[in-house]
Design a protein around this motif. Sequence first.
Motif, PDB file in Angstrom:
ATOM      1  N   ASP A 193     -17.298   9.008   5.542  1.00  0.00           N
ATOM      2  CA  ASP A 193     -16.789   9.813   4.586  1.00  0.00           C
ATOM      3  C   ASP A 193     -17.276   9.332   3.124  1.00  0.00           C
ATOM      4  OD1 ASP A 193     -15.243   7.798   4.541  1.00  0.00           O
ATOM      5  OD2 ASP A 193     -13.360   8.499   4.523  1.00  0.00           O
ATOM      6  N   GLY A 194     -18.528   9.145   3.137  1.00  0.00           N
ATOM      7  CA  GLY A 194     -19.000   8.624   1.778  1.00  0.00           C
ATOM      8  C   GLY A 194     -19.257   9.886   0.918  1.00  0.00           C
ATOM      9  N   ALA A 195     -19.184  10.985   1.592  1.00  0.00           N
ATOM     10  CA  ALA A 195     -19.541  12.519   0.727  1.00  0.00           C
ATOM     11  C   ALA A 195     -18.094  12.454  -0.092  1.00  0.00           C
ATOM     12  CB  ALA A 195     -19.552  13.607   1.691  1.00  0.00           C
ATOM     13  N   ASN A 196     -16.991  12.094   0.164  1.00  0.00           N
ATOM     14  CA  ASN A 196     -15.757  12.217  -0.575  1.00  0.00           C
ATOM     15  C   ASN A 196     -15.972  11.377  -1.999  1.00  0.00           C
ATOM     16  OD1 ASN A 196     -13.358  11.628  -1.798  1.00  0.00           O
ATOM     17  ND2 ASN A 196     -12.246  11.635   0.038  1.00  0.00           N
ATOM     18  N   PRO A 197     -15.800  11.994  -3.021  1.00  0.00           N
ATOM     19  CA  PRO A 197     -16.313  11.208  -4.511  1.00  0.00           C
ATOM     20  C   PRO A 197     -15.571  10.167  -4.433  1.00  0.00           C
ATOM     21  CG  PRO A 197     -15.869  13.650  -4.732  1.00  0.00           C
ATOM     22  CD  PRO A 197     -15.376  13.317  -3.062  1.00  0.00           C
ATOM     23  N   TRP A 198     -14.426  10.040  -3.961  1.00  0.00           N
ATOM     24  CA  TRP A 198     -13.431   8.726  -4.003  1.00  0.00           C
ATOM     25  C   TRP A 198     -13.736   7.587  -3.335  1.00  0.00           C
ATOM     26  CZ3 TRP A 198     -11.011   9.292  -8.641  1.00  0.00           C
ATOM     27  CH2 TRP A 198     -10.898  10.426  -9.081  1.00  0.00           C
ATOM     28  N   SER A 199     -14.976   7.737  -2.407  1.00  0.00           N
ATOM     29  CA  SER A 199     -15.214   6.556  -1.474  1.00  0.00           C
ATOM     30  C   SER A 199     -15.900   5.729  -2.197  1.00  0.00           C
ATOM     31  CB  SER A 199     -16.156   7.182  -0.459  1.00  0.00           C
ATOM     32  OG  SER A 199     -17.333   7.797  -1.237  1.00  0.00           O
ATOM     33  N   VAL A 200     -16.331   6.024  -3.602  1.00  0.00           N
ATOM     34  CA  VAL A 200     -17.039   4.795  -4.249  1.00  0.00           C
ATOM     35  C   VAL A 200     -16.421   3.705  -4.554  1.00  0.00           C
ATOM     36  CG1 VAL A 200     -16.792   5.911  -6.451  1.00  0.00           C
ATOM     37  CG2 VAL A 200     -18.721   4.576  -6.214  1.00  0.00           C
ATOM     38  N   SER A 201     -15.097   3.745  -5.144  1.00  0.00           N
ATOM     39  CA  SER A 201     -14.399   2.477  -5.288  1.00  0.00           C
ATOM     40  C   SER A 201     -13.938   1.770  -3.961  1.00  0.00           C
ATOM     41  CB  SER A 201     -13.133   3.017  -5.664  1.00  0.00           C
ATOM     42  OG  SER A 201     -12.371   4.284  -5.226  1.00  0.00           O
ATOM     43  N   SER A 202     -13.979   2.307  -2.727  1.00  0.00           N
ATOM     44  CA  SER A 202     -13.647   1.732  -1.685  1.00  0.00           C
ATOM     45  C   SER A 202     -14.781   0.708  -1.334  1.00  0.00           C
ATOM     46  CB  SER A 202     -13.263   2.409  -0.140  1.00  0.00           C
ATOM     47  OG  SER A 202     -11.847   3.139  -0.633  1.00  0.00           O
ATOM     48  N   CYS A 203     -16.142   1.429  -1.244  1.00  0.00           N
ATOM     49  CA  CYS A 203     -17.247   0.707  -0.954  1.00  0.00           C
ATOM     50  C   CYS A 203     -17.504  -0.606  -2.060  1.00  0.00           C
ATOM     51  CB  CYS A 203     -18.404   1.631  -1.282  1.00  0.00           C
ATOM     52  SG  CYS A 203     -18.326   3.127   0.042  1.00  0.00           S
ATOM     53  N   ASP A 204     -17.241  -0.068  -3.264  1.00  0.00           N
ATOM     54  CA  ASP A 204     -17.117  -1.383  -4.313  1.00  0.00           C
ATOM     55  C   ASP A 204     -16.119  -2.530  -4.008  1.00  0.00           C
ATOM     56  OD1 ASP A 204     -19.114   0.022  -5.492  1.00  0.00           O
ATOM     57  OD2 ASP A 204     -18.291   0.698  -7.259  1.00  0.00           O
ATOM     58  N   ALA A 205     -14.955  -2.034  -3.674  1.00  0.00           N
ATOM     59  CA  ALA A 205     -13.982  -3.019  -3.462  1.00  0.00           C
ATOM     60  C   ALA A 205     -14.425  -4.092  -2.355  1.00  0.00           C
ATOM     61  CB  ALA A 205     -12.735  -2.435  -3.445  1.00  0.00           C
ATOM     62  N   PHE A 206     -15.079  -3.319  -1.272  1.00  0.00           N
ATOM     63  CA  PHE A 206     -15.304  -3.864  -0.162  1.00  0.00           C
ATOM     64  C   PHE A 206     -16.277  -4.946  -0.342  1.00  0.00           C
ATOM     65  CE2 PHE A 206     -17.146  -4.352   3.981  1.00  0.00           C
ATOM     66  CZ  PHE A 206     -16.169  -4.776   4.939  1.00  0.00           C
ATOM     67  N   GLY A 245       0.739  -1.142   0.052  1.00  0.00           N
ATOM     68  CA  GLY A 245       0.014  -0.021   0.041  1.00  0.00           C
ATOM     69  C   GLY A 245       0.681   1.294  -0.032  1.00  0.00           C
ATOM     70  N   ALA A 246       1.764   1.412  -0.899  1.00  0.00           N
ATOM     71  CA  ALA A 246       2.418   2.634  -0.862  1.00  0.00           C
ATOM     72  C   ALA A 246       1.513   3.775  -1.572  1.00  0.00           C
ATOM     73  CB  ALA A 246       3.759   2.613  -1.596  1.00  0.00           C
ATOM     74  N   ARG A 247       0.305   3.775  -1.292  1.00  0.00           N
ATOM     75  CA  ARG A 247      -0.701   4.532  -2.095  1.00  0.00           C
ATOM     76  C   ARG A 247      -2.057   4.659  -1.082  1.00  0.00           C
ATOM     77  NH1 ARG A 247      -2.496   3.026  -7.932  1.00  0.00           N
ATOM     78  NH2 ARG A 247      -4.480   4.280  -7.903  1.00  0.00           N
ATOM     79  N   ASP A 248      -2.750   5.731  -1.194  1.00  0.00           N
ATOM     80  CA  ASP A 248      -3.808   5.987  -0.387  1.00  0.00           C
ATOM     81  C   ASP A 248      -5.027   5.489  -1.102  1.00  0.00           C
ATOM     82  OD1 ASP A 248      -5.974   6.794   1.002  1.00  0.00           O
ATOM     83  OD2 ASP A 248      -5.019   8.760   1.616  1.00  0.00           O
ATOM     84  N   ASP A 249      -5.483   4.365  -0.557  1.00  0.00           N
ATOM     85  CA  ASP A 249      -6.703   3.560  -1.196  1.00  0.00           C
ATOM     86  C   ASP A 249      -8.070   4.425  -1.124  1.00  0.00           C
ATOM     87  OD1 ASP A 249      -4.436   1.976  -1.855  1.00  0.00           O
ATOM     88  OD2 ASP A 249      -6.150   0.938  -3.029  1.00  0.00           O
ATOM     89  N   ARG A 250      -8.029   5.338  -0.137  1.00  0.00           N
ATOM     90  CA  ARG A 250      -9.257   6.033  -0.298  1.00  0.00           C
ATOM     91  C   ARG A 250      -9.469   6.758  -1.726  1.00  0.00           C
ATOM     92  NH1 ARG A 250      -8.557  10.963   3.600  1.00  0.00           N
ATOM     93  NH2 ARG A 250      -6.507  11.048   2.365  1.00  0.00           N
ATOM     94  N   TYR A 251      -8.354   7.001  -2.372  1.00  0.00           N
ATOM     95  CA  TYR A 251      -8.723   7.712  -3.572  1.00  0.00           C
ATOM     96  C   TYR A 251      -8.262   6.729  -4.927  1.00  0.00           C
ATOM     97  CZ  TYR A 251      -7.907  11.790  -0.719  1.00  0.00           C
ATOM     98  OH  TYR A 251      -7.862  12.577   0.346  1.00  0.00           O
ATOM     99  N   ARG A 252      -8.289   5.304  -4.367  1.00  0.00           N
ATOM    100  CA  ARG A 252      -8.054   4.296  -5.346  1.00  0.00           C
ATOM    101  C   ARG A 252      -9.033   4.146  -6.286  1.00  0.00           C
ATOM    102  NH1 ARG A 252      -4.524   0.384  -7.455  1.00  0.00           N
ATOM    103  NH2 ARG A 252      -6.110  -0.706  -8.998  1.00  0.00           N
ATOM    104  N   SER A 253      -8.803   4.324  -7.712  1.00  0.00           N
ATOM    105  CA  SER A 253      -9.941   3.838  -8.697  1.00  0.00           C
ATOM    106  C   SER A 253      -9.244   3.465  -9.973  1.00  0.00           C
ATOM    107  CB  SER A 253     -10.662   5.197  -9.040  1.00  0.00           C
ATOM    108  OG  SER A 253     -11.039   5.093 -10.111  1.00  0.00           O
ATOM    109  N   ASP A 254      -9.581   2.209 -10.346  1.00  0.00           N
ATOM    110  CA  ASP A 254      -8.831   1.564 -11.491  1.00  0.00           C
ATOM    111  C   ASP A 254      -9.410   2.506 -12.886  1.00  0.00           C
ATOM    112  OD1 ASP A 254      -7.805  -0.419 -10.108  1.00  0.00           O
ATOM    113  OD2 ASP A 254      -9.453  -1.862 -10.620  1.00  0.00           O
TER     114      ASP A 254
END
Length: 1626
Positions: A690-703, A141-150
């Motif tokens: 923090d679902g209001a963060n637009p980049w949360s959608v990918s974390s939710c999907d991946a989970f 994880g050298a990367r913040d996956d809150r913002y992760r989006s393929d």
Amino acid sequence: MTVVWMFSKSVGCVCDETVTRIKVISRDLTTKLSLDTRTTIVHTSWHIRKSETPKVDNVAIQKLQRVVARCVVSSSDITQKGYEKKRAKLLASYIPYLPNLSLPDVQLSPGHSADPSPSPEAPGPSTSSASRHHRAHRSGGARDDRYRSDIHTEAVQAALAKHKEEKMALPMPTKRRSAFVQSPIETCTPPDTSSASEDEGSLRRKAALSAVLAQSLQSPDYWINRSVQSSSTSSSASSTLSHGEPKTQPQPQPQPQPAVSLLADVLAHTRIENSVPPDVTSSTPQETGSRVDLPPAVRGMSRGQSRSSILDTADGVPVNSRVSTKIQQLLNTLKRPKRPPLSEFFLDDSEEIVEVPQPDPNTPKPEGRQIIPVKGEPLGVVSNWPPALQAALARWGATQAKSPALTALDVTGKPLYTLTYGKLWSRSLKLAYTLLNKLGTKTEPVLQPGDRVALVYPNSDPGMFWVAFYGCLLAEVIPVPIEVPLSRQDAGSLQIGFLLGSCGVSLALTSELCLKGLPKTPSGEIIQFKGWPRMKWVVTDTKYLTKPSKDWQPHIPTANTDTAYIEYKASKEGTVMGVAVSKTSMLTHCQALTQACNYCEGETLVNVLDCKKDMGMWHGVLTSVMNRIHTITVPYAVMKACPMSWVQRVHIHKARVALVKCRDLHWAMMAHKDQRDTNLSSIRMLIVADGANPWSVSSCDAFLNVFQSHGLKPEVICPCATSPEALTVAIRRPGARGAPLPARAILSMGGLSHGVIRVNTEDKNSALTVQDVGHIMPGALMCIVKPDGPPQLCKTDEIGEIVINSRAGGTMYYGLSGVTKNTFEVIPVNQAGAPIGEIPFSRTGLLGFVGPGSLVFVVGKIEGLLMVSGRRHNADDLVATALAVEPVKTVYRGRIAVFSVTVFYDERIVIVAEQRPDASEEDSFQWMSRVLQAIDSIHQVGLYCLALVPANTLPKTPLGGIHICETKQNFLEGNLHPCNILLCPHTCVTNMPKPRQKQPVDVGPASMLVGNLVAGKRIAQATGRELGVVEDQDLIRKHQFLSEALQWRAQTDPDHVLYVLLNAKGVAVCTATCAQLHKRAEKITATLMERGGLNTGDNVVLLYPPGIDLIAAFYGCLYAGVIPVTVRPPHPQNLAATLPTVRMIIDVSKAACILTTQPLMRILRSREAAASVNIKTWPTIIDTDDLPRKRPPHIYKPPTAEMLAYLDFSVSTTGMLTGVKMSHAAVSTLCRSIKLQCELYSSRQIAICLDPYCGLGFVLWCLSSVYSGHQSILIPPLELESSLPLWLSTLSQYKIRDTFCSYSVMELCTKGLGTQTEMLKARGLNLSCVRSCVVIAEERPRLALTQSFSKLFKDLGLSPRAVSTAFGSRVNLAICLQGTAGPDPSTVYVDMKSLRHDRVRLVERGAPQSIPLMESGTILPGVRVIIVNPETRGPLGDSHLGEIWVNSPHSASGYYTIYGEESLQADHFNTRLSFGEPHTLWARTGYLGFIKRTELLDASGDRHDALFVVGSLDETLELRGLRYHPIDIETSVSRAHRCIAESAVFTWTNLLVVVAELSGSEQEALDLVPLVTNVVLEEHHLIVGVVVIVDPGVIPINSRGEKQRMHLRDSFLADQLDPIYVAYNM
């Protein structure tokens, strides 16, 4: 790689055969792959084409998906390339069976990272078995996956691919090896260290370091470069890199072949030397007559000639160094077409007026109708709801005492204790009783109801916090929960102090354990935290509480508008304010949450959030107590040790609700192993805070992808939007089983930047996918208003700020009524500006819109909003893009901060990231340049600055995130200490003023001349007083020739002491009376006639240290009829630099002989000297130390006074060597002029601390005493280096009235003695005797230095009127000199912008952009000065800027050149005005200045004309059609940071280069780059091309204290500076 966001439920049917086949593949794969449980779970998604693929069994798909993911498993981390190979091999046999199914293209989270935790708040090492078990999962994880989006990663790679063709070579910064910053991993291990062990990490670092050293020592490139570059080897850490080639997978970089890189270097140099680089900074056509330097021998004679050194250095060495290659690369980069600039901000006027940029007609505009306020469902009334929250606690405490309220976990994730409702009630009662009755006395209690109290508890002890919070509510005091301060300098500690101050907090509650951990003073008291009010600390552990008496009952009133508690919130600027929540709001909010989330009595809730604020408190502390919910709190420390702990708690306790953030979803997913027993089917609501963060959608999907097979239902994921002011804004209600999931919006980022909603149809690279946050809260009313300006309602397709009216929101910022009004009492207005009603709304700070079905969508926060050139960008979006650019090699744990700074009338975006300890310079620079490209492509915005700092050095928030405000503050104050930095002002500053076109001059030959008026203004001219007639017949001889004056004095007054030479101890080591000086001169004359073989008029070089030998040798030459040329001797320790100048003067002056001392003669013939110059061709060298007592047969008398007396050679600040001819008549007149001005008589003593080799310094040292008869006390400036107080103590000891010094002497005293005035005073130093202290210079007076000198030594009796300046030039050595009779020098303030336009606009003191100018002293007797337009050669009016021309009998008679170029001489020494006074001959000084008639009166009673020198015409920088004076830019630069000791600027190919000397540690070097760039841009409207940071003392300074900027430029271009850092601004 093709990815979609979610599984599609609406796919058709599939034949059983396909399902079976997939199951077979799945089974076979499972047997082929090693089933190691330490799987790196990565984000995979399926893309099933609806049109082609029939329905596939979900379970089979998931099974296959997990198996494919498992092919990354191995005992060590696997690279992306390795993974691709392995997957391809394993799946090859199955591919034919799956024609329509595209397999998951697994994008590896960087596997070979040594720093696994993925987010700013990432988990660190742990000894627990659970964590050891999961370590391998999290290693990616050298990367913040809150913002992760393929999709976004793919978009970024596509954007970078566009740049592949351009392949521009950006010049890499040059860095000294010692400036490589080691990140403080070993010294300060933070809570979130990597999971690699310390020993392993340090070994890896050592190995990397030794590898680097080995490479640098062994690579042939190193030796080839060494042999090719004869100049000093470069300090750069790496050569230039070509950037811009995107790589989809990180691949090993092939090292460039040494021969190839060498060839590239040679080619680059060839290009430079054969073509003039283009002018990239101005749009004016380039001049064809580009100035070229003269060779050293003849260089510098002409001012009119052009002089730009593209090819030459000081030694005439061609510039083919690495530096110029990089500058050429920079020029090539800057030649690329920029994004079309905005309409220009400025008009070409004397005052540049800021214009509003014209809007682009193609900008998308909102087209919808005005939004209608959205109403939430009505808030239901439930009969058994309590009248106040305390009443609910009382009820459960009495009726359900055994019911569990809170379970806390220990560090390993196991339950530590459970607090029942009975215990919670009884302990809170005890605390309330203690607070009200046991602190202070009965008559004077410490706390009254309504007082504010700070709650200081760590996250790991929620039970103590609950008791304290409810205890305060029962005692009716107002709790203010804050973070535990870790140190005095904690990030944001000052702001927390502001909060406590504004809330009037003086008492803090804490636990015994926490109190022990607080930092203490040596006496054991808790330290006073920075900015905090004085605090009393109260420990609330049960053993210290008193049981209330039986008759005491807490007062529980029905909820009212009084404040219940205060929650802190940090603003965008970093200020921390307290949001007051009233008792009604608190209760209503709990009711609204209960209704929205459908809470039931006795449910279990798992809370991973901070229980002191926000959702963690609203759900986990308040609403849970109202509904008798059992809360299981999972503190941050537990999550670090065991990221799966919350999932395990849900499974064990069959929790119905879980409260998490995206990071918790991500960590659980990373740490997930195939636990068959984990079951999440009990969850009915997974609230994503923090679902209001637009980049949360990918974390939710991946989970969901990973845990759906564990019973997690897709409809239970409930993102929500919250704000400290409005509390909960909206929350998604859990959907019915099987109901379709809510839609998502795919928006165009371009549209968002203009504040409008546009569905992205064209460029999929710049799309943003956002999920809804559900409907607004029950009982609330919502509008969307414009975020800036009046709160006007937005249109339906417009992005705006969400404002809420609700009884369940905050009521005010406590103690800050002004700010409260703008936030909590907003009344929206319609298009016409009329209010839409009377109900006040609260601003939420959230930016969003209302979608179909009144669903709320949030696209960002106001605090993350960056407004650049009228367009909005969101900090989170930029972080996501930066993270998508392969950060694995560079960025430490995805820790990236984005903010904007205001520079030059606009916001500029800055990105700061933490660099991994093992990242190489090349990797870092590669990453930075790719981030620039990605952000430019996707967001269409330029970055101003990109900085990398060592790992773990950015200020942290309490939960480990980056403290943005503090980071920004550090950046602006120069405390960030980056290890790599890239500034791009050329590309992102598009609002520069237009380059000026030359204006026609306002005074020319056509103007009408009437008397002294020109075009309605008085002609700018001034005259010194009359020289007067020589009365005494005896004195006529004395005045005619200086040699005769000495003979006359030797006869009439032989024992009068003319000179006293002091050493460093202040002892007179040598004196000379008139007779002694005459006799020593005669001895030298006799020797010259005997040994020199000289003819009359031959030139003789005098090479002496400052002293009386030099004076005797000078008069010896006059007696012999030869022409003396004084030359500064070479420095014995620095012959290589100083001897070539000596040699040059000897060659240019065609000296027939050298007079010197024995030690210097030995140096001239030494082996060391032979290394620098040819010592075999020296002229005759005569040492004058031990001469025989001989008298010359006769003493030479010149036939006329116009004969040459001596040659004055000097190197100007522009690096030009000029020799001027001084006639006997000029010498006599000059000495007489000085005598009259300073009232010098034989009874007077003066002290001289100057270099005696040229200009007015030489005249005062050697000539003036012989002429006027006064005694001169000589202090060689070099002696001050070993004895600083020497000059000042001499003034005091000898009671000197008049003294002359240079700026370097004054600066030495100011810096070295400024702090020692008390000590000097105690030693009896008294300067009250000093009447005039004159600084001898050929430059603009340095007002700041003279003023600080006066102020510092005022305590020693120095009169503030004593210090003044003189002014001379090459053509006339003394034009102004502050005498005894004239008025005090006056000071004016001039608008700096007008000077750039060659105008003078006088302004008031303190006006912005103004600079103070001091008069350069009174004009000498016999001197006339006029201000002339240098182009038309016509006179200018009063207060106009022009060239200073002088007419005087003591002007030099011409330049001495080997060729005797008459044209030059005529141009500079015998010039006529084009109109006005055509017959007067003038000399051109080459300095710009102006004359101003003042109100003061001179000695004759007339109004005084003051001459103000602005600067040398040769030194000015012509940039953008404007004329800049280097000193103005340097003054700004030196103010930019406390560590800048000195600075110098010059231009090269129209790039402005700033050299700054660093007085601090090398780790501060890179802090200077943005500050220097900012200040020059702000104050001078110029973009700095190159910033060079060097050691103190590198900028060459001549004996007068003037900077030798051209020498500096030549050394820089020849790569001889050994800089600490060179930054090439893009």
